[in-house]
Design a protein around this motif. Sequence first.
Motif, mmCIF file in Angstrom:
data_model
loop_
_atom_site.group_PDB
_atom_site.id
_atom_site.type_symbol
_atom_site.label_atom_id
_atom_site.label_comp_id
_atom_site.label_asym_id
_atom_site.label_seq_id
_atom_site.Cartn_x
_atom_site.Cartn_y
_atom_site.Cartn_z
ATOM 1 N N ASP A 160 0.822 -1.196 0.000
ATOM 2 C CA ASP A 160 0.000 0.000 0.000
ATOM 3 C C ASP A 160 0.864 1.258 0.000
ATOM 4 O OD1 ASP A 160 0.796 0.293 2.674
ATOM 5 O OD2 ASP A 160 -1.207 0.135 3.485
ATOM 6 N N ALA A 161 0.246 2.400 -0.146
ATOM 7 C CA ALA A 161 0.975 3.669 -0.278
ATOM 8 C C ALA A 161 1.777 4.017 0.967
ATOM 9 C CB ALA A 161 -0.007 4.798 -0.601
ATOM 10 N N ALA A 162 1.231 3.749 2.137
ATOM 11 C CA ALA A 162 1.938 4.073 3.378
ATOM 12 C C ALA A 162 3.233 3.260 3.491
ATOM 13 C CB ALA A 162 1.045 3.833 4.583
ATOM 14 N N ASN A 163 3.163 1.981 3.161
ATOM 15 C CA ASN A 163 4.364 1.137 3.249
ATOM 16 C C ASN A 163 5.400 1.548 2.209
ATOM 17 O OD1 ASN A 163 3.572 -0.471 5.398
ATOM 18 N ND2 ASN A 163 2.443 -1.867 4.075
ATOM 19 N N LEU A 164 4.959 1.863 1.006
ATOM 20 C CA LEU A 164 5.881 2.275 -0.043
ATOM 21 C C LEU A 164 6.623 3.550 0.361
ATOM 22 C CD1 LEU A 164 6.995 1.909 -2.921
ATOM 23 C CD2 LEU A 164 5.090 3.320 -3.699
ATOM 24 N N ARG A 165 5.886 4.547 0.824
ATOM 25 C CA ARG A 165 6.517 5.806 1.222
ATOM 26 C C ARG A 165 7.379 5.635 2.465
ATOM 27 N NH1 ARG A 165 6.276 10.526 -1.743
ATOM 28 N NH2 ARG A 165 4.712 10.234 -3.340
ATOM 29 N N ARG B 212 9.158 3.092 3.051
ATOM 30 C CA ARG B 212 10.415 2.537 2.529
ATOM 31 C C ARG B 212 11.297 3.636 1.944
ATOM 32 N NH1 ARG B 212 7.176 -2.338 0.308
ATOM 33 N NH2 ARG B 212 7.338 -3.748 2.081
ATOM 34 N N PHE B 213 10.679 4.640 1.317
ATOM 35 C CA PHE B 213 11.461 5.768 0.817
ATOM 36 C C PHE B 213 12.174 6.482 1.966
ATOM 37 C CE2 PHE B 213 8.640 5.877 -3.039
ATOM 38 C CZ PHE B 213 9.647 5.644 -3.962
ATOM 39 N N VAL B 214 11.486 6.621 3.086
ATOM 40 C CA VAL B 214 12.103 7.257 4.258
ATOM 41 C C VAL B 214 13.310 6.439 4.710
ATOM 42 C CG1 VAL B 214 11.773 7.869 6.691
ATOM 43 C CG2 VAL B 214 10.001 8.430 5.009
ATOM 44 N N LEU B 215 13.183 5.120 4.699
ATOM 45 C CA LEU B 215 14.309 4.260 5.086
ATOM 46 C C LEU B 215 15.480 4.409 4.121
ATOM 47 C CD1 LEU B 215 12.415 1.009 6.136
ATOM 48 C CD2 LEU B 215 13.426 2.754 7.619
#
Length: 93
Positions: A1-6, A8-11
Amino acid sequence: DAANLRSRFVLVLRKMEALYPDLVRQHRAALNEGYARNHGAVALAQLEQGQVLPALGHVAQAFRYNLRTPGYGTRAFLQWVRRRRVRGRGAMA
């Protein structure tokens, strides 16, 4: 989902900071904007899923990084608003 994808970007941004500190120093404003945008996107996705408390943590982080960007993130925020309006009309922006 969008929350998990974003999230991961933070990581990825955090890992980049750890691996390339000289590069990060040269592009600190861009990194802060990246953090702000991605924390904001996670917060929005979580709010849409009804996850209010986790979203508030990301809102606080987005705000924190916005304050560190030139113009306090105004340019990035206005770009986001424009994209949301376009997407709201069904365009692929």
